[in-house]
Motif scaffolding. Structure first.
Motif, PDB file in Angstrom:
ATOM      1  N   ARG A 113       1.190   9.060  -3.730  1.00  0.00           N
ATOM      2  CA  ARG A 113       2.184   9.990  -4.456  1.00  0.00           C
ATOM      3  C   ARG A 113       1.342  11.317  -5.041  1.00  0.00           C
ATOM      4  O   ARG A 113       1.875  12.126  -5.169  1.00  0.00           O
ATOM      5  N   GLN A 114       0.002  10.978  -4.991  1.00  0.00           N
ATOM      6  CA  GLN A 114      -0.733  12.227  -5.606  1.00  0.00           C
ATOM      7  C   GLN A 114      -1.146  13.335  -4.543  1.00  0.00           C
ATOM      8  O   GLN A 114      -1.889  14.116  -4.608  1.00  0.00           O
ATOM      9  N   GLY A 115      -0.817  12.787  -3.103  1.00  0.00           N
ATOM     10  CA  GLY A 115      -1.187  13.554  -1.995  1.00  0.00           C
ATOM     11  C   GLY A 115      -2.706  13.626  -1.808  1.00  0.00           C
ATOM     12  O   GLY A 115      -3.261  14.296  -1.005  1.00  0.00           O
ATOM     13  N   LEU A 116      -3.410  12.220  -1.747  1.00  0.00           N
ATOM     14  CA  LEU A 116      -4.792  12.037  -1.632  1.00  0.00           C
ATOM     15  C   LEU A 116      -5.076  11.552  -0.421  1.00  0.00           C
ATOM     16  O   LEU A 116      -6.209  11.503   0.049  1.00  0.00           O
ATOM     17  N   VAL A 117      -3.916  10.905   0.085  1.00  0.00           N
ATOM     18  CA  VAL A 117      -4.104   9.933   1.390  1.00  0.00           C
ATOM     19  C   VAL A 117      -3.103  10.568   2.431  1.00  0.00           C
ATOM     20  O   VAL A 117      -1.879  10.965   1.992  1.00  0.00           O
ATOM     21  N   ALA A 118      -3.321  10.297   3.592  1.00  0.00           N
ATOM     22  CA  ALA A 118      -2.409  11.061   4.740  1.00  0.00           C
ATOM     23  C   ALA A 118      -1.073  10.160   4.839  1.00  0.00           C
ATOM     24  O   ALA A 118      -0.084  10.570   4.998  1.00  0.00           O
ATOM     25  N   ALA A 119      -1.469   8.702   4.629  1.00  0.00           N
ATOM     26  CA  ALA A 119      -0.210   7.845   4.817  1.00  0.00           C
ATOM     27  C   ALA A 119      -0.644   6.515   3.872  1.00  0.00           C
ATOM     28  O   ALA A 119      -1.334   6.292   3.431  1.00  0.00           O
ATOM     29  N   ASP A 120       0.737   6.039   3.280  1.00  0.00           N
ATOM     30  CA  ASP A 120       0.725   4.822   2.438  1.00  0.00           C
ATOM     31  C   ASP A 120       0.666   3.469   3.336  1.00  0.00           C
ATOM     32  O   ASP A 120       1.577   3.053   3.617  1.00  0.00           O
ATOM     33  N   ASP A 121      -0.725   3.478   3.846  1.00  0.00           N
ATOM     34  CA  ASP A 121      -0.855   2.284   4.814  1.00  0.00           C
ATOM     35  C   ASP A 121      -0.788   0.869   4.059  1.00  0.00           C
ATOM     36  O   ASP A 121      -0.956  -0.155   4.567  1.00  0.00           O
ATOM     37  N   GLY A 122      -0.880   1.136   2.719  1.00  0.00           N
ATOM     38  CA  GLY A 122      -0.971  -0.076   1.778  1.00  0.00           C
ATOM     39  C   GLY A 122       0.326  -0.974   2.047  1.00  0.00           C
ATOM     40  O   GLY A 122       0.183  -2.184   1.775  1.00  0.00           O
ATOM     41  N   THR A 123       1.390  -0.478   2.288  1.00  0.00           N
ATOM     42  CA  THR A 123       2.641  -1.293   2.407  1.00  0.00           C
ATOM     43  C   THR A 123       2.489  -2.139   3.694  1.00  0.00           C
ATOM     44  O   THR A 123       3.503  -2.833   3.835  1.00  0.00           O
ATOM     45  N   ARG A 124       1.727  -1.796   4.626  1.00  0.00           N
ATOM     46  CA  ARG A 124       1.591  -2.611   5.863  1.00  0.00           C
ATOM     47  C   ARG A 124       0.757  -3.752   5.781  1.00  0.00           C
ATOM     48  O   ARG A 124       0.313  -4.398   6.777  1.00  0.00           O
ATOM     49  N   LEU A 125      -0.016  -3.762   4.728  1.00  0.00           N
ATOM     50  CA  LEU A 125      -1.524  -4.736   4.269  1.00  0.00           C
ATOM     51  C   LEU A 125      -0.734  -5.937   3.988  1.00  0.00           C
ATOM     52  O   LEU A 125       0.066  -6.212   3.002  1.00  0.00           O
ATOM     53  N   VAL A 126      -1.125  -7.071   4.853  1.00  0.00           N
ATOM     54  CA  VAL A 126      -0.412  -8.413   4.403  1.00  0.00           C
ATOM     55  C   VAL A 126      -1.608  -9.375   3.999  1.00  0.00           C
ATOM     56  O   VAL A 126      -2.865  -9.210   4.780  1.00  0.00           O
ATOM     57  N   ALA A 127      -1.635 -10.131   2.921  1.00  0.00           N
ATOM     58  CA  ALA A 127      -2.433 -10.953   2.638  1.00  0.00           C
ATOM     59  C   ALA A 127      -2.572 -12.449   3.080  1.00  0.00           C
ATOM     60  O   ALA A 127      -1.116 -12.889   3.092  1.00  0.00           O
ATOM     61  N   PRO A 128      -3.388 -13.453   3.053  1.00  0.00           N
ATOM     62  CA  PRO A 128      -3.113 -14.685   3.171  1.00  0.00           C
ATOM     63  C   PRO A 128      -2.320 -15.189   2.204  1.00  0.00           C
ATOM     64  O   PRO A 128      -2.572 -14.934   0.865  1.00  0.00           O
TER      65      PRO A 128
END
Length: 328
Positions: free
Chosen positions: A115-130
């Motif tokens: 949201r702050q424009g600091l990363v190219a893409a929000d890849d956290g949404t695809r991060l899956v935890a056990p």
């Protein structure tokens, strides 16, 4: 977005001091977001910041330090970096529950950074935890809870201020199911003794009203009449519970009080305030309380949290089934 500042809420640990100045500034801005926008407690903020420091440190090591001040390194932070960070933690022996929590932190940070424009893409949404193992904490049997409260009452009969305080600690924790931090934060003005309710400020600065019973009301009266005045000093302010030097009671002292009371009960599991919270919720549910009522009392944002936090005895399930099912 303006360049991240190098001043702001303090960050724990030495790792942040080793980050490139730009990344250290990003961490300061994220700390401000957690405090002022998310309203998280100091303890929770410290945990979040430690994990984000760990993510950034992992990225720096994997990419051989990156280039420049870390701006390009952060912008290129990827799903592979986040997965590698979790894999490294797992290899070091992190529990599944810890990995699940840290995954949540990573998602929160990357979403904010996006949201702050600091990363190219929000890849956290695809991060899956056990999925963490769901284990229930120990819980007092109803008779053990009654014995513990009776022991606390007996110990307070001589009106020793500390004994009166410890009786109130146990009574309120079990009567209301509030968290130990919420208990220690109570002021005298938070109590409506006549209506027998507490006004509690919970996680995320959310306020709720929690009732308590006649025994807790009696313990409260004894403490306010005979215990608190004996410990109060000019530094006490409006704090309900006081330490031996007159300041607001700390969580560690509250935990010690609970452990000492329960240690005197034969067969009772060793537990602290969290165990009393779980016991209160469990006994409410077994007594017929609706799950959503328990959710409101505990201050859970999600009903699924309450479902994990409480359990129903097989006997109660059988009883409800026998009464309600036409083929029982």
């Amino acid at each position: 977005m303006a360049s991240p500042s190098n001043s702001g809420p303090a960050r724990p640990g030495a790792a942040a001091e080793q980050l490139p100045p730009y990344l250290a500034g990003v961490l300061d801005d994220f700390a401000a977001h957690l405090e002022y926008e998310r309203g998280l407690s100091p303890h929770t903020r410290r945990a979040y910041l430690r994990d984000v420091e760990s993510i950034l440190d992992h990225a720096i090591r994997v990419h051989d330090g990156g280039a420049g001040d870390g701006r390009a390194l952060l912008r290129a932070l990827s799903l592979a970096d986040l997965r590698g960070w979790l894999a490294e933690l797992a290899s070091a022996g992190a529990a599944r529950s810890s990995l699940a929590r840290r995954t949540s932190v990573a998602r929160t940070f990357v979403s904010w950074a996006s949201r702050q424009g600091l990363v190219a893409a929000d890849d956290g949404t695809r991060l899956v935890a056990p999925r963490p193992h769901r284990t229930l904490p120990p819980v007092l049997a109803a008779d053990q809870a009654a014995d513990a409260l009776a022991a606390a009452e007996s110990g307070a009969r001589e009106r020793d201020p500390v004994a009166l305080r410890d009786r109130l600690i146990v009574e309120l924790l079990y009567a209301t199911g509030i968290r130990v931090g919420e208990l220690c934060s109570l002021d005298i003005g938070s109590i409506d003794a006549e209506r027998r309710v507490l006004r509690v400020i919970g996680k995320g600065d959310k306020e709720r009203v929690v009732p308590f019973g006649v025994p807790a009301q009696a313990a409260l009266g004894e403490w306010l009449d005979h215990g608190r005045p004996a410990l109060a000093t000019g530094a006490s302010g409006g704090a309900l519970l006081l330490g031996v030097r007159g300041g607001r009671l700390g969580q560690r002292a509250a935990r010690t009080a609970v452990h000492e009371v329960l240690a005197a009960i034969p067969g009772a599991p060793d537990m602290g305030p969290h165990g009393l919270r779980h016991s209160a919720a469990t006994h409410l549910l077994e007594g017929g309380a609706d799950l959503r009522v328990v959710q409101e009392l505990l201050g859970h944002a999600s009903l699924s949290t309450t479902q994990l936090y409480t359990h129903v005895s097989v006997a109660r399930l059988r009883s409800v089934h026998d009464r309600a099912h036409p083929r029982a």
